[in-house]
Design a protein around this motif. Structure first.
Motif, PDB file in Angstrom:
ATOM      1  N   UNK A 103       0.814  -0.994   0.058  1.00 22.03           N
ATOM      2  CA  UNK A 103       0.013   0.256  -0.066  1.00 22.03           C
ATOM      3  C   UNK A 103       0.959   1.282   0.024  1.00 22.03           C
ATOM      4  N   UNK A 104       2.079   1.060  -0.184  1.00 23.00           N
ATOM      5  CA  UNK A 104       3.008   2.190  -0.030  1.00 23.00           C
ATOM      6  C   UNK A 104       2.649   3.390  -0.904  1.00 23.00           C
ATOM      7  N   UNK A 105       2.550   3.103  -2.254  1.00 18.38           N
ATOM      8  CA  UNK A 105       2.445   4.281  -3.249  1.00 18.38           C
ATOM      9  C   UNK A 105       1.208   5.024  -2.963  1.00 18.38           C
ATOM     10  N   UNK A 106       0.073   4.320  -2.382  1.00 13.88           N
ATOM     11  CA  UNK A 106      -1.207   5.035  -2.248  1.00 13.88           C
ATOM     12  C   UNK A 106      -1.267   5.841  -0.992  1.00 13.88           C
ATOM     13  N   UNK A 107      -0.367   5.190   0.244  1.00 15.68           N
ATOM     14  CA  UNK A 107      -0.493   5.891   1.615  1.00 15.68           C
ATOM     15  C   UNK A 107       0.374   7.322   1.207  1.00 15.68           C
ATOM     16  N   UNK A 108       1.830   7.000   0.593  1.00 23.61           N
ATOM     17  CA  UNK A 108       2.885   7.960   0.458  1.00 23.61           C
ATOM     18  C   UNK A 108       1.916   9.272  -0.222  1.00 23.61           C
ATOM     19  N   UNK A 109       1.237   8.890  -1.203  1.00 26.30           N
ATOM     20  CA  UNK A 109       0.382   9.899  -1.885  1.00 26.30           C
ATOM     21  C   UNK A 109      -0.274  10.757  -1.064  1.00 26.30           C
ATOM     22  N   UNK A 110      -1.180  10.229  -0.282  1.00 29.45           N
ATOM     23  CA  UNK A 110      -2.151  10.658   0.801  1.00 29.45           C
ATOM     24  C   UNK A 110      -1.228  11.538   1.745  1.00 29.45           C
ATOM     25  N   UNK A 111      -0.228  10.945   2.176  1.00 33.02           N
ATOM     26  CA  UNK A 111       0.927  12.018   3.108  1.00 33.02           C
ATOM     27  C   UNK A 111       1.350  13.170   2.382  1.00 33.02           C
ATOM     28  N   UNK A 112       1.734  12.837   1.165  1.00 30.99           N
ATOM     29  CA  UNK A 112       2.069  14.253   0.229  1.00 30.99           C
ATOM     30  C   UNK A 112       0.836  15.195   0.169  1.00 30.99           C
ATOM     31  N   UNK A 113      -0.237  14.619  -0.061  1.00 21.75           N
ATOM     32  CA  UNK A 113      -1.200  15.597  -0.128  1.00 21.75           C
ATOM     33  C   UNK A 113      -1.703  16.297   1.192  1.00 21.75           C
ATOM     34  N   UNK A 114      -1.613  15.546   2.094  1.00 24.03           N
ATOM     35  CA  UNK A 114      -1.707  16.231   3.380  1.00 24.03           C
ATOM     36  C   UNK A 114      -0.464  17.307   3.617  1.00 24.03           C
ATOM     37  N   UNK A 115       0.561  17.009   3.377  1.00 26.76           N
ATOM     38  CA  UNK A 115       1.750  18.215   3.517  1.00 26.76           C
ATOM     39  C   UNK A 115       1.508  19.359   2.534  1.00 26.76           C
ATOM     40  N   UNK A 116       0.907  19.153   1.458  1.00 20.97           N
ATOM     41  CA  UNK A 116       0.507  20.147   0.440  1.00 20.97           C
ATOM     42  C   UNK A 116      -0.490  20.969   0.829  1.00 20.97           C
ATOM     43  N   UNK A 117      -1.298  20.760   2.131  1.00 22.15           N
ATOM     44  CA  UNK A 117      -2.402  21.217   2.663  1.00 22.15           C
ATOM     45  C   UNK A 117      -3.755  20.996   1.590  1.00 22.15           C
ATOM     46  N   UNK A 118      -3.451  19.667   1.097  1.00 24.16           N
ATOM     47  CA  UNK A 118      -4.812  19.474  -0.006  1.00 24.16           C
ATOM     48  C   UNK A 118      -5.411  18.195   0.909  1.00 24.16           C
ATOM     49  N   UNK A 119      -6.167  18.753   1.825  1.00 25.53           N
ATOM     50  CA  UNK A 119      -6.811  17.820   2.852  1.00 25.53           C
ATOM     51  C   UNK A 119      -7.861  17.146   1.995  1.00 25.53           C
ATOM     52  N   UNK A 120      -8.724  17.897   1.268  1.00 30.35           N
ATOM     53  CA  UNK A 120      -9.772  17.285   0.434  1.00 30.35           C
ATOM     54  C   UNK A 120      -9.546  16.153  -0.082  1.00 30.35           C
ATOM     55  N   UNK A 121      -8.200  15.976  -0.491  1.00 28.45           N
ATOM     56  CA  UNK A 121      -7.458  14.611  -1.366  1.00 28.45           C
ATOM     57  C   UNK A 121      -6.859  13.713  -0.093  1.00 28.45           C
ATOM     58  N   UNK A 122      -6.299  14.077   0.743  1.00 30.92           N
ATOM     59  CA  UNK A 122      -5.745  13.021   1.736  1.00 30.92           C
ATOM     60  C   UNK A 122      -6.716  12.331   2.688  1.00 30.92           C
ATOM     61  N   UNK A 123      -7.753  13.027   3.063  1.00 32.34           N
ATOM     62  CA  UNK A 123      -8.712  12.499   4.086  1.00 32.34           C
ATOM     63  C   UNK A 123      -9.545  11.342   3.357  1.00 32.34           C
ATOM     64  N   UNK A 124     -10.171  11.280   1.975  1.00 31.72           N
ATOM     65  CA  UNK A 124     -10.502  10.026   1.437  1.00 31.72           C
ATOM     66  C   UNK A 124      -9.740   8.883   1.319  1.00 31.72           C
ATOM     67  N   UNK A 125      -8.462   9.184   0.946  1.00 35.14           N
ATOM     68  CA  UNK A 125      -7.576   8.157   0.811  1.00 35.14           C
ATOM     69  C   UNK A 125      -7.058   7.707   2.188  1.00 35.14           C
TER      70      UNK A 125
END
Length: 315
Positions: A185-207
């Motif tokens: 699940x590394x690729x998906x989870x890393x993408x979610x953490x990256x979105x969080x760090x970019x303050x794109x919470x609408x993307x990080x939370x659903x993932x």
């Protein structure tokens, strides 16, 4: 500085201090365990030799006991048995009693501690989860209790701010921990953490929410957000494998409760404002994209990846 700000700063400082102390204790314990392992390797041959000697002496000691009873019950003169054999027997008995004196009290203390701590721990865990936060198993238990006490006293804002800072400070370690446990699940989870760090919470939370469900299904074959007879499906798993009065049961208790993150439409009141998986993934909520709610989702996936993975690996 306001009283609330002082309380929040104090709680954040407390959490950081406990985290540092926990890391130091962990390193110290690892060193002790390593030395203990080396000692066990050294002592093992001696223990095996002692066991072999004890086994070889058993017939002799049995004969001694038989003759002692015969002599004691008769009018024959009291002849002394070989002193060296009695000495060996006495030493063996002293060793057994000394080990009992060391080990038994230790286990009694552990058992007493476990009996007292589960209810207190469970109460704190449920209180946190009711406000959308999930326990980080790397956090010392006393810190969890302190947070629970603060929520009981109504200091919700202070706890929110302290936990927001706590999980933000641990982002890198939490990400590494989850991907290490679930490399597929590394690729998906890393993408979610990256979105969080970019303050794109609408993307990080659903993932984060969907991956939490996926991890539960992968580890225990139960979906976190599905219910059966009004209870989460994960409750069935917890009830089947865990004795209700254990510390493990307390740690897993949020998996067995209906909480805001998985609340149905009937369970949500008109003023409901917590992070909710159904409202997010089905497009009912349009204002969920905040830093705090993204960190709450991170706390959830971190909690699930820890407690289920470790529980699944237990013998």
């Amino acid at each position: 500085m306001t009283a609330n700000a002082k309380d929040t700063k104090a709680m954040s400082t407390h959490l950081r201090q406990w985290q540092k102390m926990s890391e130091r204790i962990q390193k110290h314990v690892e060193s002790i365990l390593k030395r203990q392992e080396e000692l066990e390797k050294t002592v093992q041959p001696l223990l095996e030799s002692r066991a072999a000697l004890q086994k070889s002496l058993e017939p002799i000691l049995a004969d001694q006991e038989k003759w002692r009873k015969v002599i004691a019950s008769s009018e024959l003169p009291q002849y002394a048995l070989p002193a060296d054999l009695w000495a060996i027997a006495e030493q063996a008995e002293k060793l057994r009693k000394s080990l009992e004196g060391i080990i038994s009290p230790a286990f009694e203390e552990i058992q007493r501690s476990f009996k007292e701590h589960p209810p207190k721990t469970q109460t704190a865990l449920i209180l946190l989860a009711t406000h959308g936060w999930y326990f980080d198993p790397e956090m010392p238990i006393p810190s969890l209790w302190k947070l629970g006490n603060a929520l009981e006293k109504g200091s919700v804002q202070e706890v929110e701010e302290a936990l927001t800072q706590y999980f933000e400070d641990r982002l890198d370690k939490i990400e590494a921990s989850i991907t290490g446990r679930f490399p597929t699940r590394e690729k998906v989870i890393k993408a979610a953490f990256s979105a969080h760090r970019r303050c794109e919470y609408e993307l990080s939370i659903p993932v984060f929410l969907s991956q939490t469900d996926g991890i539960c299904k992968e580890v225990v074959n139960k979906y976190f957000f599905m219910k059966q007879n009004g209870k989460p499906c994960t409750a069935i798993y917890v009830e089947q494998i865990i004795a209700p009065d254990t510390f493990r049961a307390a740690l897993l208790s949020p998996l067995a409760r209906s909480l805001p993150i998985g609340a149905s439409e009937k369970e949500r009141g008109a003023d409901f404002n917590e992070l909710n998986r159904h409202m997010v993934l089905h497009g009912e909520s349009l204002d969920y994209g905040t830093k705090t709610k993204s960190l709450k989702a991170i706390s959830l996936i971190n909690y699930v990846s820890h407690v289920l993975k470790s529980d699944n690996n237990e013998p």
